[in-house]
Design an enzyme around this catalytic site. Structure first.
Site, mmCIF file in Angstrom:
data_model
loop_
_atom_site.group_PDB
_atom_site.id
_atom_site.type_symbol
_atom_site.label_atom_id
_atom_site.label_comp_id
_atom_site.label_asym_id
_atom_site.label_seq_id
_atom_site.Cartn_x
_atom_site.Cartn_y
_atom_site.Cartn_z
ATOM 1 C CG HIS A 174 -5.306 1.867 -8.119
ATOM 2 N ND1 HIS A 174 -4.739 2.827 -8.923
ATOM 3 C CD2 HIS A 174 -5.137 2.307 -6.847
ATOM 4 C CE1 HIS A 174 -4.249 3.800 -8.169
ATOM 5 N NE2 HIS A 174 -4.480 3.510 -6.907
ATOM 6 C CB SER A 232 -7.585 -0.379 2.392
ATOM 7 O OG SER A 232 -6.473 0.406 1.993
ATOM 8 C CB ALA A 287 -0.927 -0.007 1.223
ATOM 9 C CD GLN A 288 2.658 2.695 -4.866
ATOM 10 O OE1 GLN A 288 1.884 3.465 -5.410
ATOM 11 N NE2 GLN A 288 3.599 2.056 -5.532
ATOM 12 N N GLY A 289 -0.220 4.816 -0.833
ATOM 13 C CA GLY A 289 -0.746 6.154 -0.558
ATOM 14 C C GLY A 289 -0.725 6.582 0.883
ATOM 15 N NE ARG A 328 -9.651 0.353 -0.916
ATOM 16 C CZ ARG A 328 -8.506 1.030 -1.026
ATOM 17 N NH1 ARG A 328 -8.178 1.913 -0.095
ATOM 18 N NH2 ARG A 328 -7.705 0.840 -2.050
ATOM 19 C CG HIS A 351 -6.156 -1.477 -5.884
ATOM 20 N ND1 HIS A 351 -4.816 -1.723 -5.674
ATOM 21 C CD2 HIS A 351 -6.509 -0.513 -4.983
ATOM 22 C CE1 HIS A 351 -4.366 -0.942 -4.704
ATOM 23 N NE2 HIS A 351 -5.374 -0.209 -4.262
ATOM 24 C CD GLU A 386 -4.506 8.625 -1.228
ATOM 25 O OE1 GLU A 386 -5.419 7.795 -1.087
ATOM 26 O OE2 GLU A 386 -3.314 8.359 -1.030
ATOM 27 N NE ARG A 420 -8.228 4.348 -5.084
ATOM 28 C CZ ARG A 420 -7.517 3.675 -4.197
ATOM 29 N NH1 ARG A 420 -7.899 2.476 -3.830
ATOM 30 N NH2 ARG A 420 -6.421 4.200 -3.686
#
Length: 537
Positions: A244, A391, A46-48, A386, A351, A119, A290
């Protein structure tokens, strides 16, 4: 066959599983089963960041409404409120465990204020992050804590096969169906071990590997969902696989995620001619939810015949990009893309699964003694789509609530003294047939991508269902007649999850959130979960 006994058995070593282990370790003996090495997990990718109200300019009500809006009417508001309002406390848990988050800078000086980004779908800046590898920072910190905890036994490279219920140990048992543990295959020795526990928690993550193109790690095969389904737990909303919008499009990279945080910092989606196109589809443009962004990209690609679209970050300062997104910046450079001067080629990819094992706010399933937390659970937080960075938050909130519920009734839980039946299975292996198994795996993933993708139709779904029924039958034959093997176990699980996903999609006679069906383009006035149960489908 070795038997292991514990107070709490946790299947899965992602953030949810590790957080639950740490929360319950003071109460008793905990065993955590990791499918591969404990670092193999979606959480670590998980990056964000993680969402939480941390600013006076923000509010719980705003976070709640953003989540409900993204969820397209299918979220459970009481669950969303519970998670949103405890989010700051779960951030404190992380910092107490030693997790670092980026802080704001004034010029070259760091401040004591946490840096908050924004985001897609968020009305305020509320995303805490560590560079562009927030999940990795959280996961490696929790994993280090778990490894040093004497009350937690971490067992790596154990593939859970099936849950064990009381009726299998004692057919005369008149109690409701109760989970008492699981069978698991040691990848190193090939032996099947028995695990007996007072409570068992599924923290097995998502099912992105059901699709051909995914941002998920290789072990995301829906194992917990399939195991829970086989013992009679309700499964809900598997039609809501979130795609994603932006995975790196490159022949040498199949699953590298280009974080939504890039768009939060001003990135713009453009076509091959350099034209920004998202405003045609949503007032928030590239910061739309998304599901909208993924469908919009899919439509642009189909309309023009292009293989990808592009994410343009070239208006941002090079040094800022290198500092804020070092992992993504360097990964793009590996493939000859300088994101400070060149747009990044991107495509949507499977994703995050918003459905899963149906639970309450604490992860309690229909089966006594069985809990589900994190992505493998359908708690009602995400609804039909989501909201970004909810998450990792759900991993921590479900782990916390689950731990509190288990602690509350700790003295009432009993460990069975009866031995489960001995594990028996054929010992014959066939290398030629293993090749066929790999082909079947590939067929499922391509079939799901082509017929159960971003845009669906009844005809496509019916074709997928027809073929999946045959594959399920063939998979059952392989599982019953061949020596147990990790590839067979994963094929068995993705076949079940794929079939249930298509079943859920066929039952939903509307388009809502992630699920878009050309035959039912409108959203129904009432929102309902799609629930499947073994023997009642």
């Amino acid at each position: 066959m070795s038997t292991h006994r514990c107070d709490i058995l946790i299947i899965g070593s992602g953030t949810a599983g590790l957080a639950l282990a740490l929360k319950l370790s003071e109460n008793g003996k905990v065993i955590v089963l990791a499918k591969e090495s404990a670092g193999g997990t979606n959480s670590a990718m998980a990056q964000g960041g993680i969402s939480a109200v941390m600013s006076e300019e923000d509010s719980f009500e705003a976070h709640l409404q953003d989540t409900l809006t993204a969820g397209a009417g299918l979220c459970k508001e009481t669950v969303v409120r519970n998670y949103v309002e405890q989010a700051p406390d779960r951030i404190k848990d992380l910092t107490n465990w030693g997790v670092h988050f980026d802080v704001r800078r004034r010029g070259s000086e760091e401040t004591n204020e946490v840096d908050l980004t924004r985001e897609g779908g968020h009305s305020k800046r509320r995303i805490l992050h560590f560079e562009d590898q927030t999940g990795l920072e959280i996961h490696r910190t929790l994993l280090a804590r778990v490894r040093e905890n004497p009350n937690i036994t971490l067992m790596e490279k154990y593939y859970a096969i099936d849950l064990i219920v009381n009726k299998e140990v004692d057919p005369a048992d008149m109690d409701p169906v109760t989970c008492i543990g699981c069978y698991a295959l040691s990848k190193d020795t090939g032996e099947v071990h028995t695990f007996i526990a007072k409570n068992t928690a599924l923290a097995t993550g998502g099912a992105g590997k059901v699709y051909l193109y995914t941002s998920n790690w290789g072990g995301a095969t829906g194992d917990g969902i399939a195991m829970a389904y086989r013992v009679g737990a309700r499964i809900a909303n598997l039609e809501f696989m979130q795609f994603h919008p932006t995975c790196l499009f490159h022949r040498e990279s199949r699953n590298f995620l280009i974080s939504e945080a890039l768009r939060g910092e001003g990135g713009e989606l453009i076509d091959s001619k350099g034209n920004a196109f998202m405003r045609k589809y949503h007032e928030l443009g590239s910061l739309a939810p998304r599901d909208v962004v993924a469908r919009s990209i899919d439509n642009e690609m189909k309309k023009t015949g292009a293989e990808c679209v592009y994410l343009d970050m070239t208006k941002l300062d090079r040094e800022f990009l290198k500092q804020r997104f070092p992992t993504i910046f360097n990964k793009c450079l590996e493939f000859g893309i300088d994101m400070s001067t060149q747009p990044i080629p991107v495509v949507p990819a499977a994703h995050y699964l918003c459905g899963g094992v149906l639970t309450d706010v604490s992860g309690r399933t229909d089966i006594t003694g069985l809990w589900a937390i994190g992505e493998t659970a359908c708690t009602g937080l995400h609804g039909a789509n989501r909201l970004a960075s909810n998450s990792l938050l759900e991993c921590l909130t479900t782990a916390h609530n689950c731990a509190e519920e288990i602690k509350k009734h700790w003295d009432s839980y009993k460990l069975t003294d009866k031995e489960p039946k001995a594990w028996t299975h054929p010992q014959e292996s066939n290398d030629d047939e293993m090749i066929v198994i790999n082909h079947m795996w590939d067929e499922i993933r391509r079939l799901m991508w082509n017929y159960m993708g971003i845009v669906r139709s009844n005809k496509r779904l019916e074709r997928a269902q027809h073929r999946l029924k045959n594959i399920l039958s063939e998979t059952k034959e392989y599982y019953s007649n061949m020596k147990i093997h990790p590839d067979i176990l994963e094929l068995r699980n993705i076949a079940i999850v794929a079939d249930l996903s298509v079943e859920c999609a066929l039952r939903r006679h509307e388009s809502r959130g992630i699920h878009y069906n050309l035959d039912y383009p409108e959203k129904s006035k009432t929102a309902q979960d799609t629930i499947v149960v073994r023997g009642l489908n």
